[in-house]
Design an enzyme around this catalytic site. Structure first.
Site, mmCIF file in Angstrom:
data_model
loop_
_atom_site.group_PDB
_atom_site.id
_atom_site.type_symbol
_atom_site.label_atom_id
_atom_site.label_comp_id
_atom_site.label_asym_id
_atom_site.label_seq_id
_atom_site.Cartn_x
_atom_site.Cartn_y
_atom_site.Cartn_z
ATOM 1 N N GLY A 73 17.715 19.559 -39.041
ATOM 2 C CA GLY A 73 19.049 20.084 -39.595
ATOM 3 C C GLY A 73 18.859 20.576 -40.984
ATOM 4 O O GLY A 73 19.258 21.736 -41.263
ATOM 5 N N SER A 74 17.996 20.098 -41.644
ATOM 6 C CA SER A 74 17.601 20.455 -42.979
ATOM 7 C C SER A 74 16.788 21.914 -42.559
ATOM 8 O O SER A 74 17.303 22.896 -43.464
ATOM 9 C CB SER A 74 16.711 19.738 -43.885
ATOM 10 O OG SER A 74 17.279 18.617 -43.927
ATOM 11 N N ASP A 181 26.943 17.696 -38.654
ATOM 12 C CA ASP A 181 27.745 16.306 -38.348
ATOM 13 C C ASP A 181 29.138 16.512 -37.460
ATOM 14 O O ASP A 181 29.907 15.445 -37.470
ATOM 15 C CB ASP A 181 28.370 15.607 -39.832
ATOM 16 C CG ASP A 181 27.189 15.199 -40.687
ATOM 17 O OD1 ASP A 181 26.093 15.209 -40.309
ATOM 18 O OD2 ASP A 181 27.421 15.055 -41.748
ATOM 19 N N SER A 202 22.147 19.120 -36.706
ATOM 20 C CA SER A 202 21.154 18.267 -36.828
ATOM 21 C C SER A 202 21.048 17.419 -35.571
ATOM 22 O O SER A 202 22.125 16.825 -35.016
ATOM 23 C CB SER A 202 21.369 17.292 -37.796
ATOM 24 O OG SER A 202 20.306 16.198 -37.794
ATOM 25 N N HIS A 207 23.143 11.539 -35.674
ATOM 26 C CA HIS A 207 23.810 12.574 -35.333
ATOM 27 C C HIS A 207 24.417 12.317 -33.838
ATOM 28 O O HIS A 207 24.049 11.633 -33.193
ATOM 29 C CB HIS A 207 23.310 13.955 -35.486
ATOM 30 C CG HIS A 207 22.880 14.169 -36.994
ATOM 31 N ND1 HIS A 207 23.867 14.829 -37.891
ATOM 32 C CD2 HIS A 207 22.217 13.392 -37.724
ATOM 33 C CE1 HIS A 207 23.176 14.816 -38.971
ATOM 34 N NE2 HIS A 207 22.301 14.018 -39.082
ATOM 35 N N ASN A 275 6.945 27.958 -40.243
ATOM 36 C CA ASN A 275 6.962 27.463 -38.595
ATOM 37 C C ASN A 275 7.795 26.515 -38.639
ATOM 38 O O ASN A 275 7.555 25.245 -39.131
ATOM 39 C CB ASN A 275 5.432 27.392 -38.273
ATOM 40 C CG ASN A 275 5.484 26.654 -36.868
ATOM 41 O OD1 ASN A 275 6.528 26.697 -36.401
ATOM 42 N ND2 ASN A 275 4.275 26.566 -36.551
HETATM 43 C C1 LIG Z 1 25.937 17.690 -43.524
HETATM 44 C C2 LIG Z 1 24.423 17.436 -42.992
HETATM 45 N N1 LIG Z 1 23.638 18.586 -43.251
HETATM 46 C C3 LIG Z 1 22.320 18.643 -43.068
HETATM 47 C C4 LIG Z 1 21.675 17.351 -42.681
HETATM 48 C C5 LIG Z 1 20.185 17.320 -42.335
HETATM 49 O O1 LIG Z 1 19.874 17.027 -40.871
HETATM 50 P P1 LIG Z 1 18.316 16.539 -40.894
HETATM 51 O O2 LIG Z 1 18.440 14.906 -41.297
HETATM 52 O O3 LIG Z 1 18.303 16.663 -39.573
HETATM 53 O O4 LIG Z 1 17.464 17.128 -41.705
HETATM 54 C C6 LIG Z 1 22.533 16.164 -42.757
HETATM 55 C C7 LIG Z 1 21.927 15.030 -42.160
HETATM 56 O O5 LIG Z 1 22.159 14.184 -41.879
HETATM 57 C C8 LIG Z 1 23.793 16.407 -42.824
HETATM 58 O O6 LIG Z 1 24.606 15.160 -42.739
#
Ligand SMILES: Cc1ncc(COP(=O)(O)O)c(C=O)c1O
Length: 423
Positions: A73-74, A181, A202, A207, A275
Site C-alpha cells: 500500500g505504501s 483501509d 493495501s 486489510h 520496481n
Molecule cells: C491508510 C493507510 N495507507 C497506507 C498504508 C500502507 O499500506 P502497506 O502496509 O501495505 O504499505 C496503510 C497501512 O496499513 C494505511 O492504513
C-alpha cells in the site's frame, strides 16, 4: 491441500482470557493455498497470468478503468503521488514546493510521498467521530501553490466526497484517495476508490483482503495509467509485459531524448522510476481473496454494529464512531475516543484490555507532526489541529475483521464493564 489446511487449522476453541483477540489478521481457506501452489507450479514468479486477472477483476469490482498491482500500500501511495510529477502531465504536473492538502491524523506513508517528492504538505484538522478531514476547512487551506489533495478514508469510513469533489473541481486540483483501509466501502452507492483521479489499496494482512505484502493503484485516466505503469516498471517507456516484445511495433525504430535513432525501446526511460511489481504467487492469492470480499465486508459491518451495542452502554465514557453521511463503510476497525470526563486515560484502558488478551491499536501515528521523523519538515497547517491532538491522546481502536465474532466481542464487553466499574 484441503486436508492439509483442515489439519493445520482445525477450529480452535476460543478460551476467554487465554486466546488472544486480534485486531486484524489473515482470513483464508484452502482455496488461497491451492492458488499459491498453482502459481508456484507455473514458476512464472513475476507479473503473469494471475496478475493480469487480479488487476482486471479488481478494477471491475471497484468500477475503475485500471488497477495496477504493486508490492505494498505504501508503494501504491508513492506511485500515485509521484505520477502527478510526471512531465507527461504538461502544465498540470506538480513541481517541488507545490502544496498538497492532507491530514496529520493518519498513516505515515500517506504523507511520505508528498515529502519525498519535495512537495509541501498542508495539514487540515479532522472531525471526531468520523475521524476524517474537516471538509469545511479545506477551502481555507488552498493557496496559489495548492495542486492536490491526498487523503485517506480513515479506518474505512469514507470522507465527505460530495464536498471534496466540489472543491477539487472548483480549484482544478488532483484528488488521490488513500483507499488502503476502505476496500468495499461505498459512498452514495459507489465504491470508494472510484472517485479520485487516483486511488490506492493495501493488501497487507490487516486489510480487507490480503496478499501478504501487496497493494494497487487505481485510475480511470489513460494517461495516468501509462505514467503509473512506467514508474512501477523502472521508469521505462516500453509497456511490454514480462516476456513480451515489440508491443509498440517500433521497438527498433523510435527516437527518444538524444539517444540514437532506433535505440531499443525496452531500454528507454521516460521517468525516474522504481520496481514495485507484485509477484504472480501473491496475485493468485489475491484473486481468491477478492472472491471473499463481500463476505468479509459484511462480517466487518456486523462486528462494527456489535461493538456499537456494547459501547452504547457506556456513552458517558466513550465517543462512538459515526459513518459519514451518505456512506456505507466496510469498517477497517472500531475507533473509540475517551470522553474528557471519563476519569481514566486511554492508555489505562488499552493496557487493561491488552493484559486481558484483547488487542488494541492507536489511530496510527496520532499527530504525525509530533513524530520524530516529521519535526522539521516544511509544511503549513490550518489552525492548531486540536482534534488531531485529541486523537493522539484519547483514541484507540478494536478489530472488526472476520477473524472475530460474537464470542470475542461479548468477552471484551465483560472486560470493559469490569474496568469501568473499577473506576
Ligand atoms: C491508510 C493507510 N495507507 C497506507 C498504508 C500502507 O499500506 P502497506 O502496509 O501495505 O504499505 C496503510 C497501512 O496499513 C494505511 O492504513
Amino acid at each position: 491441500m484441503a486436508d492439509f489446511h483442515k489439519i493445520r487449522n482445525t477450529e480452535k476453541t476460543f478460551v476467554p482470557g487465554k486466546t488472544p483477540i486480534r485486531y486484524a489478521g489473515r482470513v483464508f481457506d484452502e482455496k488461497e493455498i491451492q492458488a499459491a501452489v498453482e502459481a508456484s507450479l507455473d514458476f512464472w514468479l513475476t507479473e503473469g497470468r494471475f496478475t493480469e486477472e487480479f488487476q482486471h477483476k479488481l478494477a471491475e469490482m471497484v468500477g475503475v478503468g485500471h488497477a495496477l498491482l504493486v508490492n505494498s500500500g505504501s508503494s501504491s501511495n508513492l506511485l500515485a503521488l509521484t505520477a502527478l510529477t510526471s512531465p507527461l502531465l504538461g502544465d498540470r504536473l506538480l513541481m517541488p514546493s507545490d502544496e498538497v492538502i492532507t491530514v496529520a491524523a493518519g498513516f505515515p506513508t500517506t504523507l511520505n510521498p508528498i515529502v519525498l517528492n519535495g512537495l509541501v504538505p498542508v495539514f487540515v484538522d479532522v472531525d471526531i467521530p468520523t475521524y476524517n478531514i474537516k471538509a469545511d476547512q479545506i477551502e481555507e487551506a488552498i493557496g496559489p501553490k495548492t495542486k492536490a489533495l491526498f487523503i485517506a478514508h480513515t479506518l474505512g469510513n469514507p470522507f465527505n466526497l460530495d464536498e471534496v469533489i466540489k472543491i477539487v473541481s472548483k480549484h482544478n486540483l488532483f484528488l488521490i484517495e488513500d483507499n488502503c483501509d476502505a476496500l468495499g466501502s461505498t459512498y452514495h452507492g459507489k465504491n470508494t476508490g472510484a472517485f479520485g483521479h487516483l486511488a490506492t489499496c493495501s493488501f497487507y494482512p490487516a486489510h480487507h483482503i490480503t496478499t501478504g505484502e501487496g497493494g494497487a493503484v487505481l485510475t480511470s485516466d489513460e494517461k495516468l495509467a501509462r505514467i503509473l505503469r512506467s514508474l512501477k516498471d523502472w521508469g521505462r517507456d516500453c509497456y511490454c509485459g514480462p516476456g513480451e516484445n515489440n508491443t509498440c511495433r517500433r521497438r527498433f525504430s523510435g527516437r527518444y531524448g538524444t539517444l540514437p535513432y532506433g535505440y531499443d525501446h525496452k531500454y528507454v526511460y521516460s521517468h525516474i522510476g522504481y520496481n514495485l511489481k507484485m509477484t504472480d504467487i501473491q496475485a493468485a492469492i489475491g484473486l481468491e481473496q477478492l472472491k471473499k470480499l463481500d463476505r468479509f465486508c459484511q462480517a466487518r459491518r456486523d462486528n462494527f454494529e456489535a461493538w456499537i451495542s456494547v459501547f452504547k452502554e457506556y456513552e458517558d465514557y466513550f465517543i462512538l464512531p459515526e459513518a459519514t453521511e451518505g456512506s456505507y463503510p466496510a469498517w477497517f476497525a472500531f475507533p473509540v475516543t475517551i470522553e474528557k470526563t471519563a476519569g481514566f486515560a486511554r492508555t489505562e484502558l488499552t493496557n487493561y484490555l491488552n493484559q486481558n488478551m484483547i488487542e488494541t491499536r492507536n489511530l496510527f501515528g496520532g499527530n504525525l507532526l509530533r513524530q520524530p521523523a516529521y519535526l522539521n519538515i516544511n509544511h503549513r497547517k490550518i489552525g492548531d489541529l486540536t482534534n488531531t491532538d485529541r486523537i493522539m491522546n484519547d483514541t484507540f481502536f478494536l478489530g472488526t475483521f472476520p477473524g472475530i465474532g460474537k464470542e470475542q466481542i461479548e468477552y471484551t464487553a465483560s472486560i470493559i464493564d469490569k474496568f469501568v466499574r473499577s473506576r
